[in-house]
Enzyme design. Sequence first.
Site, PDB file in Angstrom:
ATOM      1  N   ARG A 165       0.839  -1.217   0.000  1.00 13.00           N
ATOM      2  CA  ARG A 165       0.000   0.000   0.000  1.00 13.00           C
ATOM      3  C   ARG A 165       0.868   1.259   0.000  1.00 13.00           C
ATOM      4  NH1 ARG A 165      -3.065  -3.636  -0.714  1.00 13.00           N
ATOM      5  NH2 ARG A 165      -5.199  -3.855   0.065  1.00 13.00           N
ATOM      6  N   SER A 237     -10.844  -0.671   3.049  1.00 12.79           N
ATOM      7  CA  SER A 237     -10.115  -0.721   4.333  1.00 12.79           C
ATOM      8  C   SER A 237      -9.758   0.705   4.766  1.00 12.79           C
ATOM      9  CB  SER A 237      -8.816  -1.504   4.184  1.00 12.79           C
ATOM     10  OG  SER A 237      -9.069  -2.816   3.744  1.00 12.79           O
ATOM     11  N   GLU A 333      -5.115   4.013   5.712  1.00  9.31           N
ATOM     12  CA  GLU A 333      -4.974   3.713   4.286  1.00  9.31           C
ATOM     13  C   GLU A 333      -5.725   4.768   3.478  1.00  9.31           C
ATOM     14  OE1 GLU A 333      -5.865  -0.265   2.326  1.00  9.31           O
ATOM     15  OE2 GLU A 333      -6.940   1.112   1.008  1.00  9.31           O
TER      16      GLU A 333
HETATM   17  P1  FAD Z   1      -9.191   8.521  -5.430  1.00  5.79           P
HETATM   18  O1  FAD Z   1      -9.928   8.127  -4.196  1.00  5.79           O
HETATM   19  O2  FAD Z   1      -9.867   9.455  -6.369  1.00  5.79           O
HETATM   20  O3  FAD Z   1      -7.776   9.108  -5.024  1.00  5.79           O
HETATM   21  C1  FAD Z   1      -6.952   8.460  -4.061  1.00  5.79           C
HETATM   22  C2  FAD Z   1      -5.676   9.308  -3.853  1.00  5.79           C
HETATM   23  O4  FAD Z   1      -4.898   9.322  -5.038  1.00  5.79           O
HETATM   24  C3  FAD Z   1      -5.976  10.780  -3.545  1.00  5.79           C
HETATM   25  O5  FAD Z   1      -4.968  11.240  -2.670  1.00  5.79           O
HETATM   26  C4  FAD Z   1      -5.859  11.465  -4.909  1.00  5.79           C
HETATM   27  O6  FAD Z   1      -5.497  12.833  -4.810  1.00  5.79           O
HETATM   28  C5  FAD Z   1      -4.761  10.655  -5.558  1.00  5.79           C
HETATM   29  N1  FAD Z   1      -4.930  10.528  -7.021  1.00  5.79           N
HETATM   30  C6  FAD Z   1      -5.966   9.922  -7.678  1.00  5.79           C
HETATM   31  N2  FAD Z   1      -5.743   9.920  -9.003  1.00  5.79           N
HETATM   32  C7  FAD Z   1      -4.544  10.534  -9.199  1.00  5.79           C
HETATM   33  C8  FAD Z   1      -3.765  10.849 -10.357  1.00  5.79           C
HETATM   34  N3  FAD Z   1      -4.173  10.540 -11.580  1.00  5.79           N
HETATM   35  N4  FAD Z   1      -2.584  11.487 -10.174  1.00  5.79           N
HETATM   36  C9  FAD Z   1      -2.150  11.829  -8.931  1.00  5.79           C
HETATM   37  N5  FAD Z   1      -2.854  11.572  -7.805  1.00  5.79           N
HETATM   38  C10 FAD Z   1      -4.028  10.935  -7.930  1.00  5.79           C
HETATM   39  N6  FAD Z   1      -7.782  -0.819  -2.501  1.00  5.79           N
HETATM   40  C11 FAD Z   1      -6.918  -1.855  -2.610  1.00  5.79           C
HETATM   41  O7  FAD Z   1      -5.708  -1.666  -2.761  1.00  5.79           O
HETATM   42  N7  FAD Z   1      -7.371  -3.141  -2.520  1.00  5.79           N
HETATM   43  C12 FAD Z   1      -8.671  -3.441  -2.370  1.00  5.79           C
HETATM   44  O8  FAD Z   1      -9.027  -4.614  -2.305  1.00  5.79           O
HETATM   45  C13 FAD Z   1      -9.598  -2.363  -2.260  1.00  5.79           C
HETATM   46  N8  FAD Z   1     -10.916  -2.610  -2.059  1.00  5.79           N
HETATM   47  C14 FAD Z   1     -11.788  -1.569  -1.964  1.00  5.79           C
HETATM   48  C15 FAD Z   1     -13.148  -1.871  -1.777  1.00  5.79           C
HETATM   49  C16 FAD Z   1     -14.074  -0.842  -1.688  1.00  5.79           C
HETATM   50  C17 FAD Z   1     -15.533  -1.186  -1.515  1.00  5.79           C
HETATM   51  C18 FAD Z   1     -13.644   0.497  -1.789  1.00  5.79           C
HETATM   52  C19 FAD Z   1     -14.660   1.617  -1.732  1.00  5.79           C
HETATM   53  C20 FAD Z   1     -12.297   0.803  -1.939  1.00  5.79           C
HETATM   54  C21 FAD Z   1     -11.351  -0.230  -2.029  1.00  5.79           C
HETATM   55  N9  FAD Z   1      -9.974   0.012  -2.191  1.00  5.79           N
HETATM   56  C22 FAD Z   1      -9.113  -1.035  -2.342  1.00  5.79           C
HETATM   57  C23 FAD Z   1      -9.466   1.385  -2.215  1.00  5.79           C
HETATM   58  C24 FAD Z   1      -9.555   2.071  -3.588  1.00  5.79           C
HETATM   59  O9  FAD Z   1     -10.437   1.396  -4.435  1.00  5.79           O
HETATM   60  C25 FAD Z   1      -8.188   2.157  -4.273  1.00  5.79           C
HETATM   61  O10 FAD Z   1      -7.278   2.849  -3.469  1.00  5.79           O
HETATM   62  C26 FAD Z   1      -8.264   2.859  -5.635  1.00  5.79           C
HETATM   63  O11 FAD Z   1      -7.054   2.729  -6.323  1.00  5.79           O
HETATM   64  C27 FAD Z   1      -8.594   4.349  -5.517  1.00  5.79           C
HETATM   65  O12 FAD Z   1      -8.832   4.851  -6.823  1.00  5.79           O
HETATM   66  P2  FAD Z   1      -9.611   6.205  -7.054  1.00  5.79           P
HETATM   67  O13 FAD Z   1      -9.514   6.534  -8.508  1.00  5.79           O
HETATM   68  O14 FAD Z   1     -10.980   6.123  -6.506  1.00  5.79           O
HETATM   69  O15 FAD Z   1      -8.733   7.218  -6.207  1.00  5.79           O
HETATM   70  N1  EPU Z   2     -10.867 -10.572  10.139  1.00  3.72           N
HETATM   71  C1  EPU Z   2     -11.616 -10.709  11.275  1.00  3.72           C
HETATM   72  N2  EPU Z   2     -12.664  -9.844  11.443  1.00  3.72           N
HETATM   73  C2  EPU Z   2     -12.983  -8.900  10.556  1.00  3.72           C
HETATM   74  C3  EPU Z   2     -12.195  -8.748   9.387  1.00  3.72           C
HETATM   75  C4  EPU Z   2     -11.126  -9.614   9.194  1.00  3.72           C
HETATM   76  O1  EPU Z   2     -11.345 -11.565  12.132  1.00  3.72           O
HETATM   77  O2  EPU Z   2     -13.947  -8.161  10.780  1.00  3.72           O
HETATM   78  C5  EPU Z   2      -9.752 -11.533   9.908  1.00  3.72           C
HETATM   79  C6  EPU Z   2     -10.169 -12.573   8.840  1.00  3.72           C
HETATM   80  O3  EPU Z   2     -10.845 -13.663   9.408  1.00  3.72           O
HETATM   81  C7  EPU Z   2      -8.843 -12.966   8.258  1.00  3.72           C
HETATM   82  C8  EPU Z   2      -8.021 -11.691   8.353  1.00  3.72           C
HETATM   83  O4  EPU Z   2      -8.641 -10.870   9.353  1.00  3.72           O
HETATM   84  O5  EPU Z   2      -8.219 -13.935   9.070  1.00  3.72           O
HETATM   85  C9  EPU Z   2      -7.905 -10.953   7.022  1.00  3.72           C
HETATM   86  O6  EPU Z   2      -9.193 -10.563   6.541  1.00  3.72           O
HETATM   87  P1  EPU Z   2      -9.508 -10.373   4.972  1.00  3.72           P
HETATM   88  O7  EPU Z   2      -9.075 -11.568   4.211  1.00  3.72           O
HETATM   89  O8  EPU Z   2     -10.922  -9.944   4.865  1.00  3.72           O
HETATM   90  O9  EPU Z   2      -8.535  -9.221   4.511  1.00  3.72           O
HETATM   91  P2  EPU Z   2      -8.022  -7.876   5.184  1.00  3.72           P
HETATM   92  O10 EPU Z   2      -6.623  -8.092   5.665  1.00  3.72           O
HETATM   93  O11 EPU Z   2      -9.006  -7.339   6.164  1.00  3.72           O
HETATM   94  C10 EPU Z   2      -6.926  -6.998   2.997  1.00  3.72           C
HETATM   95  C11 EPU Z   2      -6.876  -5.710   2.237  1.00  3.72           C
HETATM   96  C12 EPU Z   2      -8.103  -5.569   1.365  1.00  3.72           C
HETATM   97  C13 EPU Z   2      -8.138  -6.726   0.381  1.00  3.72           C
HETATM   98  C14 EPU Z   2      -8.192  -8.032   1.174  1.00  3.72           C
HETATM   99  C15 EPU Z   2      -8.123  -9.251   0.278  1.00  3.72           C
HETATM  100  C16 EPU Z   2      -5.568  -4.144   3.534  1.00  3.72           C
HETATM  101  C17 EPU Z   2      -5.560  -2.940   4.404  1.00  3.72           C
HETATM  102  N3  EPU Z   2      -6.772  -4.595   3.145  1.00  3.72           N
HETATM  103  O12 EPU Z   2      -8.014  -6.921   3.887  1.00  3.72           O
HETATM  104  O13 EPU Z   2      -8.007  -4.350   0.631  1.00  3.72           O
HETATM  105  O14 EPU Z   2      -9.259  -6.643  -0.473  1.00  3.72           O
HETATM  106  O15 EPU Z   2      -7.063  -8.086   2.081  1.00  3.72           O
HETATM  107  O16 EPU Z   2      -6.829  -9.412  -0.181  1.00  3.72           O
HETATM  108  O17 EPU Z   2      -4.506  -4.663   3.201  1.00  3.72           O
HETATM  109  C18 EPU Z   2      -8.508  -2.041   0.694  1.00  3.72           C
HETATM  110  O18 EPU Z   2      -7.292  -1.858   0.617  1.00  3.72           O
HETATM  111  O19 EPU Z   2      -9.336  -1.106   0.702  1.00  3.72           O
HETATM  112  C19 EPU Z   2      -9.011  -3.409   0.748  1.00  3.72           C
HETATM  113  C20 EPU Z   2     -10.299  -3.714   0.861  1.00  3.72           C
END
Ligand code: FAD
Ligand code: EPU
Length: 337
Positions: A165, A237, A333
């Site tokens: 991240r 997250s 994050e």
């Molecule tokens: P924004 O929210 O618009 O911007 C994020 C940051 O980047 C801001 O600081 C912005 O100023 C900057 N920025 C954006 N675009 C640019 C650009 N072109 N140039 C310079 N700066 C820029 N993330 C994960 O890594 N793994 C996941 O599994 C994951 N799951 C998610 C699930 C949900 C339901 C949600 C809502 C979010 C999740 N995220 C996850 C977080 C998010 O989707 C990612 O961080 C994504 O890359 C953000 O993209 P965005 O275009 O919406 O960025």
């Molecule tokens: N867990 C709990 N309780 C909860 C949530 C999680 O006990 O309420 C435990 C789960 O049982 C598991 C562990 O925590 O043992 C990990 O949970 P999970 O697999 O759901 O993943 P996470 O570590 O919570 C990360 C990323 C996610 C990504 C998933 C899948 C970060 C900060 N988050 O979540 O990314 O989708 O793994 O790879 O690294 C995001 O970045 O926004 C995001 C959603």
Amino acid sequence: MSAIQENISLKPYTTFGVEARTRYFASFESIEDLKKLLADKTCSGMRKLILGGGSNVLFTDDFDGLVIHNKIKGLKILQDSDESISIRVGAGENWDDLVAYTVDQGWGGLENLSYIPGNVGASPIQNIGAYGTEVKESIHYVQTLNPETLTPVTYSKSDCRFGYRDSIFKRQLKDKRIITHVAFTLLKKPKFNLDYGILNETVRQKGRVNLKTVRESVIEIRKSKLPEPEEIGNAGSFFKNPIVDSKHYKKLKSAYPDVPSYTLANKRHKIPAGWMIDKLGWKGYREGDAGVHSKQALVLVNYGNATGRQIYGLSQKIRESVKSEFGIDLEYEVNVI
Ligand code: FAD
Ligand code: EPU
């Protein structure tokens, strides 16, 4: 370039859906547009913020500056061989549309990152990751514009200093580069990464391992745990998973034998923050319209009318309780603005 608009609500532009207004707002569809916008006198000297899909930001106040919405589209093939293909994609393309397209074409590398919200331009910023894969593995280069000098600067994968991240764009270059395009190299003979237990099980149940079944499985798993932003405001997250040394880990393990962890290099351990927050009883907690998701404690939610400050306030209480019980400082994050 769209005209510069004044006093615009950002609520529709972020997945948290909290009310916040920006003094100025504009969008751009090309590098030329962007340069014109940055040279415009109306906003000179003001703070500028680039917004993609708004899925990783929380506004805690109105923004006294210019919010710039990136809408650069397009996909260009840079190189095509029997083994791999390199493509350059506009930063304003939707991330999951890109993943769906690459899966349909049979190009491997992004399938585990299916259904992550947001745009292509933000993907290198925090090196998006899920189910054992990080986008850095497929990134070829990142093309940017320096907003001060209006000159283009391209970063190779190693220049980007990707980590969990993390990247140079979150550190030394924070707010100093605007990502305009991202180039990826994808594999014509995909190498599947099914190390993540639940992904492996879900794909095997489908009877066949291919890009489509991996994508479908990732989407199924995500839908079962994570709230859809259209239904409940959130930004995924809220905190990163903390990394602790072996001494700290042993202490945690003796107090909590059930603590889950992933072992990293140098005897360090990544502890799921969601597990700690859950253990402390926060899961499903609600304070007005700000809350902790009932299926994933790492996700803070807006049930409708929470303010950014209320959500941020709740996040601080969670941080304090994790610090006091586990001795760990959680890092955000989400980009809190
Ligand atoms: P924004 O929210 O618009 O911007 C994020 C940051 O980047 C801001 O600081 C912005 O100023 C900057 N920025 C954006 N675009 C640019 C650009 N072109 N140039 C310079 N700066 C820029 N993330 C994960 O890594 N793994 C996941 O599994 C994951 N799951 C998610 C699930 C949900 C339901 C949600 C809502 C979010 C999740 N995220 C996850 C977080 C998010 O989707 C990612 O961080 C994504 O890359 C953000 O993209 P965005 O275009 O919406 O960025
Ligand atoms: N867990 C709990 N309780 C909860 C949530 C999680 O006990 O309420 C435990 C789960 O049982 C598991 C562990 O925590 O043992 C990990 O949970 P999970 O697999 O759901 O993943 P996470 O570590 O919570 C990360 C990323 C996610 C990504 C998933 C899948 C970060 C900060 N988050 O979540 O990314 O989708 O793994 O790879 O690294 C995001 O970045 O926004 C995001 C959603």
